[in-house]
Write a protein that holds these residues in place. Structure first.
Motif, PDB file in Angstrom:
ATOM      1  N   TYR A  31     -56.588 -21.953   3.404  1.00 61.53           N
ATOM      2  CA  TYR A  31     -55.182 -21.764   2.979  1.00 61.53           C
ATOM      3  C   TYR A  31     -55.068 -21.154   1.421  1.00 61.53           C
ATOM      4  N   GLY A  32     -56.196 -21.139   0.470  1.00 62.60           N
ATOM      5  CA  GLY A  32     -56.020 -20.423  -0.514  1.00 62.60           C
ATOM      6  C   GLY A  32     -56.016 -21.572  -1.695  1.00 62.60           C
ATOM      7  N   GLU A  33     -56.235 -21.288  -2.748  1.00 60.82           N
ATOM      8  CA  GLU A  33     -56.163 -22.211  -4.157  1.00 60.82           C
ATOM      9  C   GLU A  33     -54.707 -22.285  -4.346  1.00 60.82           C
ATOM     10  N   LYS A  34     -54.210 -23.589  -4.564  1.00 65.93           N
ATOM     11  CA  LYS A  34     -52.707 -24.033  -4.747  1.00 65.93           C
ATOM     12  C   LYS A  34     -51.550 -23.252  -3.954  1.00 65.93           C
ATOM     13  N   ASP A  46     -59.438 -38.294  -2.868  1.00 63.55           N
ATOM     14  CA  ASP A  46     -58.469 -37.353  -2.746  1.00 63.55           C
ATOM     15  C   ASP A  46     -58.102 -36.618  -3.996  1.00 63.55           C
ATOM     16  N   LEU A  47     -58.661 -36.993  -4.994  1.00 59.03           N
ATOM     17  CA  LEU A  47     -58.497 -36.259  -6.497  1.00 59.03           C
ATOM     18  C   LEU A  47     -58.909 -35.085  -6.325  1.00 59.03           C
ATOM     19  N   ASP A  48     -60.074 -34.876  -5.768  1.00 59.53           N
ATOM     20  CA  ASP A  48     -60.612 -33.554  -5.772  1.00 59.53           C
ATOM     21  C   ASP A  48     -59.913 -32.630  -4.959  1.00 59.53           C
ATOM     22  N   VAL A  49     -59.199 -33.042  -3.958  1.00 61.64           N
ATOM     23  CA  VAL A  49     -58.362 -32.165  -3.226  1.00 61.64           C
ATOM     24  C   VAL A  49     -57.134 -31.744  -3.883  1.00 61.64           C
ATOM     25  N   TRP A  50     -56.518 -32.776  -4.466  1.00 60.19           N
ATOM     26  CA  TRP A  50     -55.035 -32.695  -5.300  1.00 60.19           C
ATOM     27  C   TRP A  50     -55.139 -31.508  -6.382  1.00 60.19           C
ATOM     28  N   LYS A  51     -56.333 -31.538  -6.891  1.00 58.93           N
ATOM     29  CA  LYS A  51     -56.421 -30.604  -8.273  1.00 58.93           C
ATOM     30  C   LYS A  51     -56.512 -29.178  -7.808  1.00 58.93           C
ATOM     31  N   HIS A  52     -56.599 -28.885  -6.474  1.00 59.13           N
ATOM     32  CA  HIS A  52     -56.621 -27.677  -5.818  1.00 59.13           C
ATOM     33  C   HIS A  52     -55.237 -27.160  -5.193  1.00 59.13           C
ATOM     34  N   ALA A  53     -54.501 -28.347  -4.982  1.00 58.84           N
ATOM     35  CA  ALA A  53     -53.352 -28.208  -4.011  1.00 58.84           C
ATOM     36  C   ALA A  53     -52.102 -27.809  -5.065  1.00 58.84           C
ATOM     37  N   LYS A  54     -51.114 -27.310  -4.429  1.00 61.21           N
ATOM     38  CA  LYS A  54     -49.719 -26.793  -5.038  1.00 61.21           C
ATOM     39  C   LYS A  54     -49.001 -28.203  -5.338  1.00 61.21           C
ATOM     40  N   ARG A  55     -48.976 -28.918  -4.376  1.00 62.79           N
ATOM     41  CA  ARG A  55     -48.168 -30.263  -4.571  1.00 62.79           C
ATOM     42  C   ARG A  55     -49.214 -31.297  -3.934  1.00 62.79           C
ATOM     43  N   ALA A  56     -49.190 -32.551  -4.805  1.00 61.97           N
ATOM     44  CA  ALA A  56     -49.893 -33.683  -4.192  1.00 61.97           C
ATOM     45  C   ALA A  56     -48.686 -35.047  -3.849  1.00 61.97           C
ATOM     46  N   ILE A  57     -49.006 -35.245  -2.540  1.00 61.58           N
ATOM     47  CA  ILE A  57     -48.162 -36.288  -2.107  1.00 61.58           C
ATOM     48  C   ILE A  57     -49.078 -37.669  -1.938  1.00 61.58           C
TER      49      ILE A  57
END
Length: 472
Positions: free
Chosen positions: A129-132, A143-154
């Motif tokens: 899906y691409g960075e951010k 999941d912290l490793d995923v959230w730092k590359h996500a646009k939004r963390a839920i």
């Protein structure tokens, strides 16, 4: 392109853990599966998940999904967003869940060689899906490793410390609190109401009229030990019966089946209770410890296999009840009479058959052809009912013969008073079987009897006759 919401499965969409769900499902069907799981794990965690996905039989329609998370996903889709289920659970199970829920445009899981978790999941999402370029809903520190590359963390039900870390790594954060384990749930899974059965440990002391303080304290300690061990067994049994409990109208509310408690907590509780019981039980001597170990082995065998074997299951249940009496004798050193053992075997065989009778009546009312997780069919009901009534009547006969034995004359001033207890027991057994036939019986007849006013009156009446025979 529409914004995509990526959702984790374990403890996020689902109030459970599919790795542990599949492990206990496999274990309930084949006692060798833990050993095979260790062999699969030697090839990696993804290989373990693929093995368990192949051998487990999980009804995904009954799993404890988080309704608030589902509502969030539905609202996202309603606003025009896309959704994806991306989980470390094996892809075979993930696809089944996705097909059942129909909430996701895409579903991805571990493939047997790559475990889609942590850095692996992060890399997969960036490539897909691409960075951010995605929002991610998860529940744990990994999941912290995923959230730092996500646009939004839920986040879902995160501890405050991990929430703070999530807020520090993500550009946008939204915290959801959908449920928290309740202390009462921990109390519920150990089933304290079932400890009533362990009062049988006091029977050798009472039957021998050996009522001194030391004997009572030893019996009390043995009672505590059996409560610890029994609660450990109840937890293991709940974990082995997750699917069957979820298909039952009342048992589906049990904490592990409903997702009120994490399965991992149950595993730690079972181990802790067992360990405490063995350590304390060792203080009561090798004879008692031997009975305790035998009881645990037999009850574990019952949970894994024997409860699905017709007739064998009710014989084992009768043996487990009688084992408590044997344990009381072993702890106190009081020899057990043949009369007491014969009575207990037939009496508890009757109660075990009543338990199966009640389950079959309940299954018939719900239109099922057989009791869930058992080997009995609805057409077996007349035979099971006959076992209930005949074994109960034989128990009364044994008691009647005991009243006329020389041993009674040594213990009772007026043995004839015990005939009153025989008459009450005859009435109680007949009534209990009739209530089970009508579908008015609790799943466990002893628990039902403890709450039933007439049963309580029968117990007090029998006790009055016994005391009158001994004292007057």
């Amino acid at each position: 392109m529409r914004e995509i919401l990526v959702v984790d499965l374990d403890q996020t969409l689902l109030k459970s853990d599919m790795l542990l769900e599949s492990f206990w499902s496999a274990f309930s069907r084949d006692w060798r599966s833990p050993f095979r799981s260790m062999l699969a794990l030697s090839q990696g965690k993804a290989a373990l998940k693929r093995y368990l996905a192949d051998v487990a039989q999980i009804d995904v329609t009954l799993l404890p999904y988080d309704d608030e998370v589902i509502a969030y996903i539905e609202a996202w889709r309603a606003s025009g967003g896309r959704t994806a289920l991306v989980t470390a659970t094996d892809d075979k199970i993930a696809q089944s869940i996705g097909h059942h829920l129909k909430l996701f445009d895409e579903v991805y899981g571990s493939n047997g060689s790559e475990n889609l978790k942590g850095p692996n999941k992060s890399r997969f999402l960036i490539e897909s899906y691409g960075e951010k370029q995605f929002s991610y809903m998860g529940d744990s520190q990994v999941d912290l490793d995923v959230w730092k590359h996500a646009k939004r963390a839920i986040t879902v039900n995160l501890p405050d410390a991990v929430k703070a870390r999530a807020s520090s790594v993500a550009d946008e954060v939204e915290h959801l609190a959908t449920h928290t384990p309740q202390p009462t749930a921990y109390f519920k899974v150990i089933r304290p109401h079932q400890w009533l059965k362990n009062a049988l440990i006091f029977l050798p002391m009472l039957a021998a009229h050996q009522l001194d303080g030391l004997t009572f304290m030893v019996s009390l300690l043995a009672f505590v030990v059996f409560c610890l061990i029994a609660s450990s067994v109840y937890i293991v049994n709940d974990l082995l019966d997750l699917d069957a409990d979820r298909a039952h109208p009342r048992k589906r509310q049990r904490p592990f089946a409903a997702g009120s408690l994490p399965i991992a907590s149950g595993m730690w509780m079972a181990a802790g209770l067992l360990g405490a019981g063995v350590v304390i039980g060792a203080l009561l001597g090798p004879a008692f410890l031997g009975v305790l170990v035998g009881y645990y082995i037999l009850t574990t065998g019952y949970s894994l296999y024997l409860k699905r074997r017709i007739i064998v299951d009710i014989c084992v249940l009768a043996g487990l009840y009688t084992a408590r009496i044997v344990a009381g004798g072993a702890a106190t050193g009081i020899p057990l009479s043949v009369w007491l053992l014969a009575f207990s075997i037939f009496f508890f065989l009757s109660l075990a058959a009543v338990k199966r009778q009640a389950e079959l009546v309940d299954s018939a009312r719900r239109g099922q052809l057989k009791a869930t997780g058992r080997g009995y069919h609805i057409e077996d009901l007349p035979i099971v009912s006959m076992i209930s009534i005949s074994a109960g009547y034989v128990a009364v006969l044994v008691m009647a013969l005991y009243v006329n034995s020389p041993a009674v004359a040594e213990l009772y001033n007026h043995p004839e008073a015990l005939w009153g207890a025989c008459a009450i027991l005859l009435y109680w057994i007949t009534r209990t079987v009739l209530l089970a036939h009508r579908g008015a019986m609790h799943d466990d007849p002893l628990v039902y009897a403890a709450k039933d006013r007439i049963s309580q009156a029968c117990f007090l009446g029998s006790l009055a006759f016994v005391v009158a025979g001994a004292v007057l």
